[in-house]
Design an enzyme around this catalytic site. Structure first.
Site, short mmCIF file in Angstrom:
data_model
loop_
_atom_site.label_atom_id
_atom_site.label_comp_id
_atom_site.label_asym_id
_atom_site.label_seq_id
_atom_site.Cartn_x
_atom_site.Cartn_y
_atom_site.Cartn_z
N ASP A 58 0.85 -0.98 -0.16
CA ASP A 58 0.01 -0.08 -0.02
C ASP A 58 0.80 1.41 -0.16
O ASP A 58 1.65 1.48 1.01
CB ASP A 58 -0.88 -0.09 1.13
CG ASP A 58 -1.94 0.99 1.05
OD1 ASP A 58 -2.21 1.71 0.28
OD2 ASP A 58 -2.97 0.60 1.93
N ASP A 59 0.64 2.04 -0.94
CA ASP A 59 1.48 3.43 -1.11
C ASP A 59 2.94 3.06 -1.31
O ASP A 59 3.81 4.05 -0.87
CB ASP A 59 1.11 4.34 -0.03
CG ASP A 59 -0.30 4.80 0.15
OD1 ASP A 59 -1.01 4.49 -0.68
OD2 ASP A 59 -0.68 5.37 1.03
N ARG A 101 -7.53 -1.28 -6.61
CA ARG A 101 -7.84 -2.57 -6.22
C ARG A 101 -9.30 -3.15 -7.11
O ARG A 101 -9.43 -4.19 -7.08
CB ARG A 101 -8.25 -2.36 -4.68
CG ARG A 101 -6.76 -2.39 -3.81
CD ARG A 101 -7.26 -1.60 -2.45
NE ARG A 101 -5.90 -1.13 -1.99
CZ ARG A 101 -5.05 -1.85 -1.11
NH1 ARG A 101 -5.43 -2.97 -0.91
NH2 ARG A 101 -3.87 -1.22 -0.93
#
Length: 596
Positions: A58-59, A101
């Site tokens: 994530d990120d 996603r």
């Protein structure tokens, strides 16, 4: 853009046949077997369907791990995996989490399946508009549901962010076992949320029902669950799909103390030097084209030399913790891989690793309701010595996000390369391309048809009485199996939009629009082979091409139900935080305690 059904079936059969020698089902040795010799022979030659492990960071910035250019953060497990996998250096995602996603799990354009924007940032029209529900809608069908219907076990642990309701939570979307952080982020140590005024407490779902979060650090918890479920389901011999969606490295930056301590002092030279060093290393490694020019400094980021000593110490500490998060995530990725090896399942497992978007440039006062710092100061301990530990609440900020996006333009939230280029690696059973790289353009929506072909599964045209959104991408298996040099033809066309940032690609050309001050407020044109850093706008030299691509973008937007944005609202709620005309963003106003 995808093969017709008969082509897909033929391709799947061919690929599974390639895997048969390494992953075949042994013949039944029992003499009492009543099956015919032909039936036993057919079983012997029947390739075992591969397991599938999808790991999403994530990120995580494009260059934040060793295989893509970083030389300071320890990622031995991902380094080892890169020697078995194909590194894809031109793989694109959406610039924020839930739209990526949605495309990953459904294979459709995010606008068509309910994620035209994230639920947290929509204008009034979008609250009732089709495609902007902020959660998976009735036109979505996930790869989990398809594979479950085709005989797979399906597991999901980690961040979901695609809806928590009865129709769109992980259990409703095909995962037989799941433990999910329902929203966009929160503490890695407990149930504190991101936004005091809206989501002060995170919601967790276990198999579709609200559940308590177990104690521990997020990446450890999610890896444990995936390993346990794979172990529990192994007895029946069915293949599995496991979706490990790490919450790391999303803010707040937090990590176990032993990991943080490893990086003390390693970033004291600052983000300007780190960016140059990483750029030079990426060129040496070949993960960016040799003619790449580094995107220029943005005014949002003050020069390191202009910071006060307390500010430098604060910034260095943020990066120490961020590095620790990556290190721990790498360790947990390795734990899952090692379990598969120890249990004899790794050789028959396809493994995909990617990030959902570019690195995040925010401090924690970015989030609505946090700007005044009251909830943060009343709830967390952000004294300097506690940054990154339990009960802290700090964000990475733009200085180090620019390093994560090296050498690209901007970062998360924008349809620039810095916001959308993902460090993607993929390994298949019996894979012959391990340790190699490709700069062939591909995008997150290409994974769904790839996994369909790999598994031999079929996707229906409807879900209940709802027609499914069309697949957007193409299978990567022809390229992965060596039958094709690239995923898409040289003149392939693709478009994306989010938060009013938009592009249309045709071959090497990318037509890009960003609002001021992040762009010109006009359509810009870049050649992605010559200028991966988007440093030289050549729109004025190619007016006919600009007109053509602009018209094609409008057609694409109309077909996919893309709405124009209320930019006043968008700047009030999100983008205004990065408005560098207000001056550089050296540190968050809400974290003054850390600078004392």
């Amino acid at each position: 853009m995808i093969p017709f059904p008969n082509q897909r079936a033929a391709l799947a059969a061919g690929v599974l046949a390639l895997l048969a020698s390494a992953c075949s089902t042994p013949a039944d040795p029992k003499p009492a077997d009543a099956r015919s010799a032909d039936a036993r022979s057919a079983t012997t030659m029947q390739p075992k369907r591969p397991n599938i492990l999808i790991v999403v960071a994530d990120d995580l910035g494009f260059g934040d791990i060793g295989p893509f250019g970083d030389a300071r953060v320890s990622t031995p497990q991902l380094d080892a995996f890169s020697r078995e996998a194909l590194r894809m250096t031109n793989f694109h995602v959406q610039p924020t989490c839930s739209p990526t996603r949605a495309a990953l799990l459904t294979g459709a354009d995010n606008h068509r399946v309910g994620l035209g924007s994230m639920r947290e940032t929509r204008d009034k029209r979008m609250e009732t508009a089709p495609n902007y529900e902020g959660a998976l809608n009735g036109h979505a069908l996930t790869i989990a549901q398809v594979l479950k219907d085709n005989g797979y076990h399906t597991y999901m642990a980690g961040k979901w962010h695609l809806g928590a309701g009865p129709a769109n939570n992980p259990a409703a979307q095909g995962f037989e076992r799941s433990f999910a952080l329902a929203g966009g982020g929160g503490s890695h140590w407990d149930s504190h949320g991101l936004v005091g005024s809206m989501y002060p407490v995170s919601t967790f779902l276990k198999d579709g029902k609200k559940a308590e979060r177990p104690p521990g650090y997020s990446s450890d918890i999610y890896a444990d669950m995936v390993i346990d479920w794979i172990r529990d389901g192994a007895a029946d011999g069915k293949p599995f799909l496991a979706y490990l969606a790490f919450q790391a490295v999303h803010d707040p930056v937090q990590a176990p103390g032993s990991y943080i301590d490893k990086y003390k002092g390693k970033f004291d030279a600052g983000y300007d030097k780190a960016r140059v060093e990483r750029f030079e290393n990426m060129l040496r490694m070949g993960v960016i084209p040799p003619n790449t020019r580094m995107a220029p400094r943005i005014p949002l980021v003050p020069e390191w030399s202009a910071l006060s000593e307390p500010q430098r110490q604060y910034q260095a500490r943020l990066m120490e913790v961020y590095a620790a998060m990556i290190d721990n995530m790498d360790h947990n990725f390795g734990r899952v891989v090692q379990y598969l090896k120890d249990s004899g399942q790794y050789d028959n497992t396809a493994v995909v690793f990617l990030s959902d978007n570019g690195p995040t440039p925010v401090y924690m006062d970015f989030y609505p309701g946090n700007a005044d710092g009251k909830w943060i100061s009343q709830t967390f301990d952000n004294r300097f010595d506690n940054i990154g530990r339990e009960k802290s609440f700090a964000g990475l900020g733009p200085g180090w996000a620019v390093v994560g996006a090296t050498p690209l333009r901007l970062f998360k939230f924008f349809q620039t390369e810095g916001g959308t280029l993902s460090p993607m690696m993929i390994k298949l059973p019996g894979f012959a391309k391990g340790g190699t790289m490709t700069d062939s353009f591909a995008a997150v929506e290409d994974l769904f048809p790839t996994l369909l072909d790999l598994s031999g599964a079929t996707r229906p045209a409807t879900r209940g009485d709802q027609a499914l959104a069309p697949l957007k991408g193409s299978s990567m298996l022809p390229m992965l199996s060596g039958r094709s040099a690239s995923v898409h033809p040289a003149d392939y066309e693709q478009a994306q939009e989010l938060w009013g940032s938009m592009y249309y690609r045709k071959g090497d050309w990318k037509l890009l629009w960003l609002p001021k001050p992040f762009g010109t407020g006009e359509w810009e044109l870049y050649n992605m082979t010559d200028d991966r850093g988007e440093t030289t706008n050549v729109a004025g030299q190619h007016p006919a091409l600009v007109a053509e691509l602009k018209d094609k973008y409008r057609q694409w937007a109309a077909v996919n139900g893309v709405l124009d944005w209320d930019y006043d609202l968008l700047f009030r709620e999100a983008l205004g935080y990065f408005d560098w005309t207000k001056g550089p963003l050296a540190s968050p106003a809400s974290d003054k305690a850390a600078l004392k």
